[in-house]
Every structure is written in structure tokens, then in C-alpha cells.
Scaffold this motif. Structure first.
Motif, mmCIF file in Angstrom:
data_model
loop_
_atom_site.group_PDB
_atom_site.id
_atom_site.type_symbol
_atom_site.label_atom_id
_atom_site.label_comp_id
_atom_site.label_asym_id
_atom_site.label_seq_id
_atom_site.Cartn_x
_atom_site.Cartn_y
_atom_site.Cartn_z
ATOM 1 N N VAL A 220 47.354 -32.038 19.781
ATOM 2 C CA VAL A 220 46.434 -31.338 18.297
ATOM 3 C C VAL A 220 47.251 -30.244 18.050
ATOM 4 C CG1 VAL A 220 44.474 -30.774 17.264
ATOM 5 C CG2 VAL A 220 44.248 -32.685 19.018
ATOM 6 N N LEU A 221 47.999 -30.119 16.971
ATOM 7 C CA LEU A 221 48.632 -29.019 16.667
ATOM 8 C C LEU A 221 48.175 -28.630 15.137
ATOM 9 C CD1 LEU A 221 52.324 -30.558 17.368
ATOM 10 C CD2 LEU A 221 50.926 -28.862 18.671
ATOM 11 N N GLU A 222 48.297 -27.373 14.807
ATOM 12 C CA GLU A 222 47.749 -26.832 13.733
ATOM 13 C C GLU A 222 48.753 -25.591 13.280
ATOM 14 O OE1 GLU A 222 43.910 -25.181 14.410
ATOM 15 O OE2 GLU A 222 42.776 -27.116 14.670
ATOM 16 N N GLY A 223 48.639 -25.355 12.036
ATOM 17 C CA GLY A 223 49.356 -24.157 11.156
ATOM 18 C C GLY A 223 51.057 -24.380 11.656
ATOM 19 N N ALA A 224 51.448 -23.164 12.151
ATOM 20 C CA ALA A 224 52.919 -23.277 12.084
ATOM 21 C C ALA A 224 53.365 -24.271 13.146
ATOM 22 C CB ALA A 224 53.438 -21.752 12.586
ATOM 23 N N GLN A 225 52.716 -24.497 14.230
ATOM 24 C CA GLN A 225 53.034 -25.331 15.226
ATOM 25 C C GLN A 225 53.311 -26.925 14.514
ATOM 26 O OE1 GLN A 225 50.077 -25.521 18.551
ATOM 27 N NE2 GLN A 225 51.722 -24.290 19.940
#
Length: 753
Positions: A220-225
Motif C-alpha cells: 500500500v503506497l501513498e503520496g510520493a511513494q
């Protein structure tokens, strides 16, 4: 490319008569020859470029590859032709085409380019993809047994009935497997076969590599990732050449993000290669890969056995090894469908091979991606100036992760001026650092001490006469290893017992250790923290990946309180309970005339510092320095890596030092200093000159004697727009050296020893 010929290596009239209708084929051998040899292929043997063959060479057989007849290298990389020709009737015949997958055109072109770029014999580049991994006979398909209707007169004993009951499912099995599963002897199985109840079949080839599942456990990746992962997936899906720098602070999740690029590659049905600078890094990395894809990847490095090497080589060639993780030599595996290369910790000097074929695996990975038309991702928290310059010029895409994953904060850095608060006499840990370690251990958190120096002490001298213990084969001091009671050279591995008396003045008990090594720091730490559980991590204490994996597991299980290590502890480890990092000698590495001394030091110390505070508890880094005003120390204190690299770039631009110019080193070595000086002087007198071209030297190398050979260096420096290879070709052709003199060429040198 120069054409050599097998007839030059025959004895007497031993050339084999060529059959009528045979074809003339060039065969490249994994040896230091200037190019492929011409052979005759019998009319019954239709050979194609890439076929692996056995050919006669002198009185023996050698394995080689049918090579391409047309050179596709650009003019500035092509070797001048030799002009040699040999009549067809003098050519010897190819003996056999081996039952191995042929080397595809992309890999053959890559071999030629690497050889041309590094000025190496192409056969020596081929050796990295062929010779070391093809030892021994080609494996033949295994045979097994399946059941068939038994003859009516067959006598059924209880043991035979067990075998027939087992084999009733129709699955083919080997004799060993049948005997083990049925609980009988191999003789029972053979008896049934002799009686006609079992018949032999060929078994399927061994498939040791489970297929990774890109949908197994996506993160689960969010934002800049999430943005970085999406960008990498898009570059893979485009299925064309590109280079992307994935830059992020330590602990920002770079590995998890580039694993998404690998997932995209797998979804495309292609193969991926991950290059790591250190074998030891594979331990924790393998766990991350397995969690993400459900299986382990294929592995390639010097610690795996010959059978595993062969299976991985064949798996790369037939596509069954979908993902390979390995050291720099994995770059030369014969992938049949490559779609992605990841170069992790791209700034590491360990990617540069310094002997044999001298090449930088990071740069050659970019070359392989360009030749085959697939993306390359270079990854680092502290990118090299070369990579940053490529990103600034627009040649590389750049993705930046500015924060740590999961809300963890970057550690606070504190600089201790050792001139103002020195440690007690004979010790090396300042009172402030000792206090910080004690407080950390009292909170039941983990601490680390870093010193990039193996052994007990780097120098041993006599207090009476001042004699220094030196290596008899190198211009280097002998390092004391007190645990083994020996003195050792870290350049040539010369080892001798620790003497009881001074070799010069014969004084007893006069030899004393000067300076600290990791063993000495461990000794001091055990005295200061007698109840602490201490683990030492260095190449002397960790014998290989298995030992490293066990050490990392002990740290993760909190069975260790204080870690003491050399540069191996800087290599991307995730220790969630580690909150304090103490750097014993932050100035180490800043001395000497190394062009990259400052860059390397800040990269190493930044990586070490990044081990602290990677979970919820904040981290702290303590730097012990006698030069706290140095720009490297100030940059580490402020945490502004980018500003330091900008300053470094400004210092290199005016003199067109890399990456704003090109360098190539000539290293001349000989058995005697006179021979080395004479050869170096010849190269100095014939040195090239012109606008944008400068030669520095000749001069003794910093390691003027290495393994008993006397060394001299010359350095060719040019504008970036000037190719060094044609200049080097002409220069080398002007000097004839004796057979006792060796000349090595290092294009784009990393080390200046």
C-alpha cells in the motif's frame, strides 16, 4: 576487429582437412586474444552466430562461440584491423556444436561494446558470461521409471507390491525416489525393471526456479511513494530504453518501490536483474522479495556452488529464471528476454571491477539497457556525482523521495570536536559518546559503533627504534589482527605471526599498536559495557551470506545490544530498534589525493547514519571528528547532501574533472623499479597532446609496490566531448614494452591507488 587464426596455434602439419561445402565461421574463445579465430564448419553442421561450439586450439579442445562477421561498433570504439588472412585449406574444423542455448545477438553486441569501451580483449569479456559457468560436461536428461502391465509370471513379493502400488498413479520417478517413498531397496526397483514391470522414460529437465507472482502481496503506497512506483511502472510498460534515478532518504522505501517496477516487468513476461554491491546485502533483501512475490529469486554471486551457477546460467538463457539478484558479474548472464535492470546503491565503488576486465557494472548496465532497448533504474540515498550530472542534463529521469516511510523521522546529527573533548589516553571513544551509548542501552534500545578499519590496529611500530612493520610485497603497513595473533596485508593477503621482538633492533616487548581498528574498539566497548551483548559485523567475522543473515536475524530478535561494524553495516539494513549510531573516526577517508575522497566519505557516513531511528523511536547520530570544520562534516551536520554535491561539482567543472571531463589511467607494472620507470618514461615521451587533452605523469602510484610489482601511473584527461578510446589505441601502439612489463588501462577510474 583483429582476426586471429587457429592455424597459428597448430603444431607441424596438424591442420584438419576441411570438408567440401563447409562454411568459414569466426569463433570467439574466452581467452585474451584480439578477436575471433576462423574455423571450418562441416557441411553437416549448419552454424549460426551465437552457437556454442567446441574447437581445436593447439593440442587441446576449447569452448567458444560462433561470432558475428560484421562489426557494429562506432568508429571511435572499433579496433584497427590487423589485416591477417588465412587460406581456407589451412583452417581447422569445428569439432562439435554443444547442446547449450546460443548467446543472442544482444549479448554478443554487449560483449563487443564492453571490450571496446574498456580496451579489453573481447574473449576476456566473453569469459565472464561463458568460461567460468560452463565447466564440466553438459548435463544429460535424467531417466526415471513408469509402471507398465507386468508379465503374468511376475512373482509379487510384499516389497514389489509396495512399489507397484506407489507407481499406480502413473507419475515417473527416479530409482532413488521410488525406493525412498516405498521404503524398499534400489535392488527391488531394478528387479521389477528387469522383469518388465517398469519401463524407462526421460524426466523433465530440472526447474529449480519457482515463478514469482506480481500479484502476491502488493504494498500500500501513498503520496510520493505511489507517484514514484507509478512512474517506474510506466517506464517498464513502455518497453524502451530509459534510465531513472530513484533517490530517497534512508528508510524512504526505495526497495519496495522498485519491486513494483519488477512486478511490471513480470507482468510483461520479461526478466529482471537486480545488481547489489555486496553479497551480504542479499540476506534481508531476499526476505523482502519473498514477502512481495511469494518465492525467492535466482541468485548469482561468488559464494554459490558450480551446480547452482550452471542452473542459474541456463535459467537466464531459457527464461525460467524470471528475476536474478546478484553481484556485478550477473550483468553478463545470457538473459533471453531482459526487460529491466535495477542497480541498487548505485554510488558504491564495489560496482567497479579493478582487475582483469576493468569495468563499472553501473555504467555497463546502462549500456546493456541501451543496446537491448529496456529501462534501467539506478537507486541511492546518496547518488554519485556522475549520476546527478546525468539527471541534471536530462539524460536520466529523477524521482525523489524526501521523507521516510511510515512517519519515521530522520535522525538528529551531533558533531563532537575531539580536540576539545578528547578520550582518555589510549582510548578512542569520547566521554560524550560513551554516555550516549550507556543511556541508549539503559532504555533497552540498540546502539551501533562504526569504524571502517578491520583488525586491531593499522600500524605496529617499535618504541625503541621506530621500525614500522611493513608488507614485504606491497607499499603498505601490516595490520595487526590480535584475535588471530598475526600481522596481515589487506592488499595482497600476506600474513605473518606477530613477532615477539623487533625485527630491526631485537628489543623485546617493544612493538606497540598505533591507532584503532574494529577489534580494538570492540575491546574498549567490552570494558566499558561488560553486560552488553555485543555483535561484531565485518568481513573477518561474517564468513558469507548465511552468517550475515544469522547476524541480522539476531539483531532483529533483539538478542544484540551493541553492534560494532565496518562498512558492511552501512549497506541498507533495516534495524527497527537501533536508535544510536556512533561514528568513531569520521575523518577516516578524507586524506590523500583521491579525487572522490569527500564524495565517498559523505556517502558512506550518510548511509551509516541512516541506520538510526528507522521506526517510531527517533534516532541520534554522533560523529567524532578532529576536523569538524571540514565541508563534509558540516554537510553531515546540516543534512544538506545536495548542497555539498553542488559545491563538489563546482570544484570539478573548471578542470574538466569527471563527470565534466573524461579520465583514463595507464598503470605500468614490472618486476623491478628500473623496468617500470623505463616503460613509464616511454609512455610519457609519446603521450598524446592537443586542445582538450592532457596527460599527468608518469609518477609512482600511491601503492608503488603491489604484490611484488613496481607500479607507475599516467592519467589521460580530456574534455567530455572527446572519446578517449581512439587516443589510447594510438598511444598504446606507439610503445613496445618487454614481456616483463604489464600495462593496464582503466577507463573512468574510480580508485587512484
Amino acid at each position: 576487429m583483429a582476426q586471429a587464426h587457429p592455424s597459428l596455434f597448430t603444431h607441424g602439419s596438424g591442420a584438419d582437412p576441411a570438408p567440401v561445402g563447409s562454411q568459414r565461421v569466426p569463433v570467439l574463445l574466452p581467452m585474451p586474444f584480439a578477436g575471433p579465430f576462423d574455423y571450418k564448419a562441416p557441411a553437416s553442421m549448419a552454424l549460426q552466430p551465437g552457437d556454442i561450439v567446441s574447437v581445436p586450439l593447439g593440442n587441446r579442445r576449447e569452448t567458444g562461440v560462433v561470432w558475428d562477421t560484421h562489426n557494429t561498433l562506432p568508429p571511435d570504439l572499433a579496433r584497427p584491423p590487423s589485416g591477417k588472412t588465412v587460406a581456407d585449406n589451412r583452417l581447422r574444423s569445428v569439432a562439435e556444436r554443444l547442446e547449450l542455448p546460443p548467446l543472442n545477438a544482444e549479448l554478443r553486441q554487449f560483449v563487443d561494446w564492453v571490450a571496446a569501451y574498456t580496451l579489453s580483449p573481447p574473449g576476456m569479456v566473453l569469459a565472464m558470461t561463458l568460461r567460468l559457468h560452463m565447466k564440466g560436461p553438459t548435463p544429460t536428461p535424467a531417466t526415471g521409471w513408469i509402471v507398465q502391465p507386468p508379465p503374468s509370471e511376475l512373482r509379487l513379493t510384499p516389497a514389489r507390491q509396495k512399489v507397484l502400488a506407489l507407481m499406480a498413479d502413473g507419475v515417473a520417478r527416479t530409482t532413488t525416489d521410488i525406493a525412498s517413498a516405498a521404503g524398499v531397496s534400489a535392488g527391488v526397483v531394478k528387479g521389477l525393471a528387469d522383469a518388465g514391470a517398469l519401463r524407462t522414460v526421460l524426466l523433465e529437465p530440472e526447474r529449480p526456479f519457482a515463478q514469482p507472482d506480481p500479484l502476491h502481496h502488493p504494498p500500500v503506497l501513498e503520496g510520493a511513494q505511489k507517484e514514484a512506483a507509478t512512474a517506474l511502472r510506466q517506464s517498464v510498460n513502455a518497453r524502451c530504453f530509459s534510465v531513472t534515478l530513484l533517490e530517497g532518504v534512508t528508510g524512504s522505501g526505495k526497495t519496495e518501490i522498485y519491486l513494483e517496477a519488477i512486478a511490471a516487468c513480470l507482468e510483461q513476461g520479461q526478466q529482471a536483474l537486480v545488481l547489489l554491491p555486496e553479497i551480504a546485502l542479499s540476506a534481508q533483501w531476499m526476505d523482502r522479495f519473498t514477502r512481495r512475490f511469494g518465492v525467492r529469486p535466482a541468485v548469482w554471486h561468488s559464494e554459490i556452488g558450480q551446480k547452482a551457477r550452471r542452473l542459474t546460467w541456463l535459467g537466464a538463457a531459457d527464461g525460467s529464471a524470471r528475476v536474478v539478484v546478484g553481484a556485478r558479474s550477473a550483468l553478463f548472464l545470457p538473459f533471453c528476454n531482459p526487460g529491466l535492470i535495477i542497480v541498487d546503491e548505485e554510488h558504491e565503488s564495489l560496482f567497479k571491477q579493478e582487475e582483469g576486465v576493468i569495468y563499472n557494472a553501473r555504467d555497463m548496465a546502462v549500456l546493456r539497457g541501451r543496446l537491448a532497448g529496456f529501462p534501467v533504474v539506478v537507486v541511492s540515498a546518496t547518488p554519485s556525482l556522475e549520476t546527478l550530472a546525468n539527471a541534471e542534463a536530462g539524460r536520466y529521469q529523477r524521482l525523489v523521495l524526501p521523507t521516510r516511510h511510515g512517519g519515521a523521522s530522520l535522525p538528529q546529527t551531533h558533531l563532537l570536536d575531539m580536540r576539545a573533548a578528547p578520550p582518555p589516553r589510549g582510548l578512542f571513544l569520547s566521554p560524550q559518546l560513551v554516555e550516549d551509548i550507556a543511556s541508549t542501552l539503559a532504555r533497552e534500545e540498540q546502539a551501533m559503533l562504526f569504524l571502517n578499519r578491520r583488525g586491531y590496529a593499522p600500524l605496529t611500530l617499535c618504541r625503541t627504534c621506530g621500525h614500522r612493520m611493513e608488507c614485504p610485497h606491497c607499499t603498505a603497513w601490516l595490520v595487526e589482527h590480535r584475535n588471530r595473533h598475526v600481522l596481515s596485508c589487506h592488499y595482497c593477503d600476506h600474513t605473518e605471526p606477530m613477532p615477539a621482538v623487533c625485527p630491526t633492533c631485537k628489543s623485546e616487548d617493544s612493538l606497540t599498536a598505533i591507532g584503532p581498528g574494529i577489534e580494538r574498539i570492540t575491546e574498549e566497548a567490552r570494558q566499558l559495557f561488560p553486560d552488553a551483548r555485543i555483535l561484531v559485523m565485518s568481513s573477518d567475522t561474517l564468513g558469507g551470506p548465511a552468517a550475515t543473515a544469522e547476524a541480522v536475524a539476531k539483531i532483529a530478535r533483539r538478542e544484540v545490544d551493541l553492534i560494532i561494524g565496518t562498512q558492511i553495516v552501512a549497506k541498507g539494513w533495516h534495524f527497527p530498534h537501533l536508535t544510536l549510531v556512533g561514528i568513531v573516526d569520521a575523518d577516516l577517508g578524507l586524506g590523500g589525493a583521491d579525487l572522490r575522497a569527500g564524495e565517498r566519505t559523505i556517502q558512506l557516513l550518510h548511509q551509516v547514519a541512516g541506520r538510526a531511528g528507522r521506526a517510531s523511536t527517533p534516532g541520534r547520530v554522533v560523529l567524532q571528528s578532529y576536523t569538524p570544520e571540514h565541508p563534509v562534516m558540516q554537510a553531515l551536520l546540516s543534512g544538506d547532501f545536495d548542497q555539498f554535491m553542488e559545491q563538489e561539482a563546482e570544484q570539478r567543472r573548471p578542470g574538466f574533472w569527471p563527470p565534466y571531463g573524461r579520465l583514463a589511467a595507464l598503470i605500468i607494472s614490472a618486476d623491478t623499479p628500473q623496468a617500470a620507470d623505463e616503460a613509464a618514461a616511454q609512455f610519457g615521451r609519446t603521450a598524446p597532446y592537443g586542445e582538450g587533452i592532457q596527460v599527468l605523469g608518469p609518477a609512482p602510484a600511491p601503492l608503488a609496490i603491489l604484490r611484488g610489482r613496481h607500479r607507475r601511473r599516467l592519467l589521460l584527461r580530456t574534455w567530455r566531448s572527446i572519446a578517449v578510446q581512439p587516443i589510447l589505441h594510438r598511444w598504446l601502439g606507439l610503445v613496445q614494452v618487454s614481456r616483463h612489463v604489464r600495462v593496464e588501462v582503466d577507463v573512468d577510474p574510480v580508485s587512484f591507488l
